[in-house]
Write an enzyme that holds these catalytic residues in place. Structure first.
Site, PDB file in Angstrom:
ATOM      1  CD  GLU A  82       4.934 -10.805   3.596  1.00 37.67           C
ATOM      2  OE1 GLU A  82       3.928 -10.253   3.128  1.00 37.67           O
ATOM      3  OE2 GLU A  82       4.911 -11.460   4.649  1.00 37.67           O
TER       4      GLU A  82
ATOM      5  CD1 TRP B  69       1.725 -13.228   2.390  1.00 36.80           C
ATOM      6  CD2 TRP B  69      -0.483 -13.251   1.971  1.00 36.80           C
ATOM      7  NE1 TRP B  69       1.086 -13.807   3.457  1.00 36.80           N
ATOM      8  CE2 TRP B  69      -0.268 -13.832   3.231  1.00 36.80           C
ATOM      9  CE3 TRP B  69      -1.790 -13.151   1.495  1.00 36.80           C
ATOM     10  CZ2 TRP B  69      -1.308 -14.301   4.032  1.00 36.80           C
ATOM     11  CZ3 TRP B  69      -2.836 -13.627   2.282  1.00 36.80           C
ATOM     12  CH2 TRP B  69      -2.585 -14.191   3.530  1.00 36.80           C
TER      13      TRP B  69
ATOM     14  CD1 TRP C 122     -20.547  -1.437   5.725  1.00 35.29           C
ATOM     15  CD2 TRP C 122     -19.087  -1.564   7.409  1.00 35.29           C
ATOM     16  NE1 TRP C 122     -19.749  -2.541   5.510  1.00 35.29           N
ATOM     17  CE2 TRP C 122     -18.850  -2.642   6.529  1.00 35.29           C
ATOM     18  CE3 TRP C 122     -18.292  -1.444   8.546  1.00 35.29           C
ATOM     19  CZ2 TRP C 122     -17.849  -3.588   6.748  1.00 35.29           C
ATOM     20  CZ3 TRP C 122     -17.294  -2.375   8.765  1.00 35.29           C
ATOM     21  CH2 TRP C 122     -17.087  -3.432   7.878  1.00 35.29           C
TER      22      TRP C 122
ATOM     23  CG  ASN D 158       2.150  -5.300   5.679  1.00 32.97           C
ATOM     24  OD1 ASN D 158       1.142  -5.194   4.986  1.00 32.97           O
ATOM     25  ND2 ASN D 158       2.360  -6.344   6.467  1.00 32.97           N
TER      26      ASN D 158
ATOM     27  CD1 TRP E 237     -15.374  -3.970   3.873  1.00 32.35           C
ATOM     28  CD2 TRP E 237     -13.992  -3.724   2.131  1.00 32.35           C
ATOM     29  NE1 TRP E 237     -15.876  -4.705   2.830  1.00 32.35           N
ATOM     30  CE2 TRP E 237     -15.054  -4.570   1.750  1.00 32.35           C
ATOM     31  CE3 TRP E 237     -12.998  -3.432   1.192  1.00 32.35           C
ATOM     32  CZ2 TRP E 237     -15.153  -5.124   0.461  1.00 32.35           C
ATOM     33  CZ3 TRP E 237     -13.093  -3.982  -0.073  1.00 32.35           C
ATOM     34  CH2 TRP E 237     -14.167  -4.811  -0.439  1.00 32.35           C
TER      35      TRP E 237
ATOM     36  CD1 TRP F 236      -7.569  -1.463   1.716  1.00 33.84           C
ATOM     37  CD2 TRP F 236      -8.797  -1.161   3.569  1.00 33.84           C
ATOM     38  NE1 TRP F 236      -7.152  -0.296   2.301  1.00 33.84           N
ATOM     39  CE2 TRP F 236      -7.891  -0.081   3.434  1.00 33.84           C
ATOM     40  CE3 TRP F 236      -9.652  -1.183   4.655  1.00 33.84           C
ATOM     41  CZ2 TRP F 236      -7.826   0.961   4.371  1.00 33.84           C
ATOM     42  CZ3 TRP F 236      -9.598  -0.138   5.586  1.00 33.84           C
ATOM     43  CH2 TRP F 236      -8.691   0.916   5.442  1.00 33.84           C
TER      44      TRP F 236
HETATM   45  C1  LIG Z   1      -4.985  -2.628   4.022  1.00 34.51           C
HETATM   46  C2  LIG Z   1      -3.777  -2.988   3.153  1.00 34.51           C
HETATM   47  C3  LIG Z   1      -3.637  -2.402   1.900  1.00 34.51           C
HETATM   48  C4  LIG Z   1      -2.537  -2.733   1.084  1.00 34.51           C
HETATM   49  N1  LIG Z   1      -2.439  -2.133  -0.149  1.00 34.51           N
HETATM   50  C5  LIG Z   1      -1.413  -2.493  -0.979  1.00 34.51           C
HETATM   51  C6  LIG Z   1      -1.298  -1.924  -2.284  1.00 34.51           C
HETATM   52  O1  LIG Z   1      -2.142  -1.132  -2.724  1.00 34.51           O
HETATM   53  N2  LIG Z   1      -0.226  -2.287  -3.034  1.00 34.51           N
HETATM   54  C7  LIG Z   1       0.717  -3.177  -2.601  1.00 34.51           C
HETATM   55  O2  LIG Z   1       1.670  -3.471  -3.330  1.00 34.51           O
HETATM   56  N3  LIG Z   1       0.604  -3.735  -1.385  1.00 34.51           N
HETATM   57  C8  LIG Z   1      -0.413  -3.422  -0.561  1.00 34.51           C
HETATM   58  N4  LIG Z   1      -0.495  -3.981   0.692  1.00 34.51           N
HETATM   59  C9  LIG Z   1       0.493  -4.999   1.074  1.00 34.51           C
HETATM   60  C10 LIG Z   1       1.758  -4.474   1.787  1.00 34.51           C
HETATM   61  O3  LIG Z   1       1.419  -3.613   2.811  1.00 34.51           O
HETATM   62  C11 LIG Z   1       2.715  -3.766   0.821  1.00 34.51           C
HETATM   63  O4  LIG Z   1       2.960  -4.573  -0.307  1.00 34.51           O
HETATM   64  C12 LIG Z   1       4.054  -3.461   1.491  1.00 34.51           C
HETATM   65  O5  LIG Z   1       3.878  -2.696   2.639  1.00 34.51           O
HETATM   66  C13 LIG Z   1       4.950  -2.723   0.509  1.00 34.51           C
HETATM   67  O6  LIG Z   1       6.171  -2.442   1.085  1.00 34.51           O
HETATM   68  P1  LIG Z   1       7.484  -3.220   0.656  1.00 34.51           P
HETATM   69  O7  LIG Z   1       7.637  -3.178  -0.823  1.00 34.51           O
HETATM   70  O8  LIG Z   1       8.600  -2.686   1.463  1.00 34.51           O
HETATM   71  O9  LIG Z   1       7.142  -4.710   1.066  1.00 34.51           O
HETATM   72  P2  LIG Z   1       8.069  -5.982   1.412  1.00 34.51           P
HETATM   73  O10 LIG Z   1       7.783  -6.343   2.825  1.00 34.51           O
HETATM   74  O11 LIG Z   1       9.482  -5.788   1.042  1.00 34.51           O
HETATM   75  O12 LIG Z   1       7.421  -7.132   0.498  1.00 34.51           O
HETATM   76  C14 LIG Z   1       7.901  -7.413  -0.808  1.00 34.51           C
HETATM   77  C15 LIG Z   1       6.787  -7.345  -1.811  1.00 34.51           C
HETATM   78  O13 LIG Z   1       5.835  -8.367  -1.574  1.00 34.51           O
HETATM   79  C16 LIG Z   1       4.533  -7.903  -1.900  1.00 34.51           C
HETATM   80  N5  LIG Z   1       3.710  -7.927  -0.683  1.00 34.51           N
HETATM   81  C17 LIG Z   1       4.138  -7.817   0.594  1.00 34.51           C
HETATM   82  N6  LIG Z   1       3.097  -7.968   1.448  1.00 34.51           N
HETATM   83  C18 LIG Z   1       2.010  -8.161   0.692  1.00 34.51           C
HETATM   84  C19 LIG Z   1       0.637  -8.377   0.988  1.00 34.51           C
HETATM   85  N7  LIG Z   1       0.168  -8.442   2.241  1.00 34.51           N
HETATM   86  N8  LIG Z   1      -0.228  -8.501  -0.041  1.00 34.51           N
HETATM   87  C20 LIG Z   1       0.202  -8.472  -1.318  1.00 34.51           C
HETATM   88  N9  LIG Z   1       1.501  -8.278  -1.655  1.00 34.51           N
HETATM   89  C21 LIG Z   1       2.391  -8.125  -0.669  1.00 34.51           C
HETATM   90  C22 LIG Z   1       4.674  -6.474  -2.400  1.00 34.51           C
HETATM   91  O14 LIG Z   1       4.769  -6.525  -3.804  1.00 34.51           O
HETATM   92  C23 LIG Z   1       5.997  -6.056  -1.765  1.00 34.51           C
HETATM   93  O15 LIG Z   1       6.664  -5.028  -2.480  1.00 34.51           O
HETATM   94  C24 LIG Z   1      -1.576  -3.664   1.530  1.00 34.51           C
HETATM   95  C25 LIG Z   1      -1.726  -4.237   2.795  1.00 34.51           C
HETATM   96  C26 LIG Z   1      -2.808  -3.905   3.601  1.00 34.51           C
HETATM   97  C27 LIG Z   1      -2.947  -4.535   4.956  1.00 34.51           C
END
Ligand SMILES: Cc1cc2nc3c(=O)[nH]c(=O)nc-3n(C[C@H](O)[C@H](O)[C@H](O)COP(=O)(O)OP(=O)(O)OC[C@H]3O[C@@H](n4cnc5c(N)ncnc54)[C@H](O)[C@@H]3O)c2cc1C
Length: 474
Positions: free
Chosen positions: A280, A283, A311, A346, A364, A387
């Site tokens: 993650e 990512w 759209w 997420n 989107w 997105w």
């Molecule tokens: C439509 C959509 C919009 C999103 N918008 C954002 C946003 O604005 N900011 C954001 O930080 N994340 C975003 N995410 C990714 C992800 O949902 C969040 O990072 C995550 O839910 C944050 O919770 P956590 O810190 O507990 O994540 P954890 O599951 O603990 O992950 C650890 C860290 O990894 C990174 N991470 C995890 N998943 C992703 C991912 N898919 N893409 C990029 N980085 C990731 C984040 O920095 C996160 O804090 C988005 C995902 C989707 C599907």
């Protein structure tokens, strides 16, 4: 010649594990921190009050941490290419150091600031800090940026990574210099900046809270991350996203924690979970590299098929989605979580994004903006990446992913726990109804819960039809 260095903080609101700041400290002990509340950012129409609340909390702690180290953090509130440059000139600073960013606006602003400082004869030094590997360090065999995550991860995960550094004590301004501070202000309150946020934040701001959260996560939750991260009713993820966005914690500190865990871990299941969490973090880096190399992502679809997509953009449907009143319980629960807390799980971000684009057939970019208006962790690269992935307009080798809200609920909220938490009006409805979404009309009426605004099966067929018309003809 003055030995004063101004260190310009941006997305690195911390003293520890800060590459640019450590480099400045190698050059001189006399370092003053500066943060600029940039009106070009704060006056945008996609700024979430919760995010500004988190930012101000981080700055408050950073001010305290600077004082404890023997120096100070200065706050300015205007365009940095004027005020920061004037400040550096008035204080006869020897140099300005800062860490670089990947966002298009930041890159353009930084070029202006660098040029203005150099015109005044002030040295500028920049570094990469917010990523484990800077853009350009992870390339394909033909030296191009990756556009697919899996090969990026394979390459990225093999590269050697730096370790975090701590910071020695600093020296602040003397009295004479302090009198020259005409541009600086006291840290404003959220209300001073025109925002209101009253609910508790999902993670307390600042370096200390981010470190405690990492420690707590590494002591337990991470071991089941691979499984638990999918269930929105569980506290199964780190919630470190805002800390990572604003740099309240350094990425090397986080990575080193995962390596230590892996070294001491015997159970294969826990090892897999730690690696899944590392993926993650990758990512996050992948999307930042993508935005750096393809800045046009910020303003439109990556795939051609989506650049002129028809759209439907029904405004009533969009408002129902924003308010959590679509009649689809999992979607509505998630949107209420976002509206109330500034954070969404997420799994639910993927569900609501699929619903907006594939079920409501709404652009989107409207969802992307609404998320930025609400998320305390709102981040251009991650949000845009998420997105575009959900809309099928981005860099995803498997296009046309359509999430079925009912089957997602059956898999990931099988007891309806999450739904009941965020939709208290449905607390007494049978689990079977909640997870299938087939709540009888009378029951909906009794609870004051709306009918579904669209039919999932019909809409996904319609989306596929529209999509097939967009595909380039052979
Ligand atoms: C439509 C959509 C919009 C999103 N918008 C954002 C946003 O604005 N900011 C954001 O930080 N994340 C975003 N995410 C990714 C992800 O949902 C969040 O990072 C995550 O839910 C944050 O919770 P956590 O810190 O507990 O994540 P954890 O599951 O603990 O992950 C650890 C860290 O990894 C990174 N991470 C995890 N998943 C992703 C991912 N898919 N893409 C990029 N980085 C990731 C984040 O920095 C996160 O804090 C988005 C995902 C989707 C599907």
């Amino acid at each position: 010649m003055s030995n004063l260095i101004l260190f310009w903080h941006r997305r690195d609101l911390r003293l520890s594990d800060n590459i640019g700041l450590s480099k400045a400290r190698e050059r001189s002990p006399k370092i003053i921190g500066v943060f600029c509340l940039d009106p070009a950012i704060l006056e945008r129409d996609d700024i979430a009050p919760a995010r500004v609340a988190y930012l101000l909390g981080c700055l408050e702690e950073l001010e305290k941490n600077y004082r404890q180290k023997g120096s100070q953090l200065l706050i300015i509130r205007s365009n940095p290419s004027q005020t920061l440059v004037n400040l550096a000139g008035n204080l006869s600073a020897k140099a300005v150091f800062f860490n670089l960013d990947i966002e298009p606006y930041a890159r353009q602003r930084d070029q202006q600031v660098i040029a203005a400082l150099q015109t005044k004869g002030i040295e500028v030094e920049t570094f990469w800090d917010q990523l484990l590997h800077a853009p350009g360090q992870v390339l394909t065999l033909s030296k191009s940026p990756y556009t697919v995550y899996t090969p990026f991860w394979k390459n990225w995960s093999q590269l050697a990574k730096a370790s975090p550094k701590t910071l020695e004590n600093l020296q602040g301004l003397d009295e004479n210099e302090g009198e020259k501070l005409t541009e600086t202000i006291n840290l404003p309150t959220l209300e001073n900046l025109g925002f209101t946020w009253q609910n508790p934040l999902p993670l307390a701001p600042g370096e200390k809270a981010a470190h405690s959260r990492l420690e707590e996560f590494c002591q337990g939750v991470i071991n089941n991350y691979q499984e638990d991260r999918n269930f929105p009713a569980f506290d199964g993820t780190s919630r470190l996203s805002a800390a990572l966005k604003f740099g309240a914690i350094g990425i090397r500190t986080i990575w080193t924690a995962t390596l230590e865990l892996l070294e001491n871990c015997r159970a294969q299941e826990a090892k897999n979970s730690i690696i899944t969490w590392q993926q993650e973090l990758a990512w996050r880096e992948f999307y930042q590299h993508c935005l750096y190399f393809f800045p046009e992502l910020a303003v439109g679809a990556y795939r051609k098929e989506f650049r002129h997509f028809p759209w439907q953009d029904n405004e009533e449907h969009f408002q129902a989605w924003c308010q959590g009143k679509t009649g689809y319980p999992i979607v509505d629960a998630a949107m209420r979580q976002l509206n109330e807390t500034g954070w969404m799980h997420n799994r639910c971000r993927m569900i609501v994004a699929s619903f907006l684009t594939k079920d409501l057939i709404i652009n989107w970019q409207k969802g992307e903006k609404y998320f930025m208006q609400k998320l305390f962790d709102g981040d251009l690269a991650a949000n845009n990446g998420g997105w575009q992935w959900s809309a099928s307009s981005g860099m995803d080798p498997k296009p046309l992913r359509i999430f079925n809200p009912a089957s997602q609920t059956q898999k990931f909220d099988p007891e309806g726990e999450y739904i009941r938490q965020w939709l208290p009006e449905l607390a007494s409805v049978d689990t079977e109804y909640l997870v299938t979404g087939k709540i009888p009309r009378l029951e909906r009426h009794r609870c004051g819960y709306p009918e579904p605004i669209v039919d999932h099966n019909q809409q996904q067929k319609e989306f596929k039809r529209l999509y097939s018309n967009q595909k380039p003809k052979q």
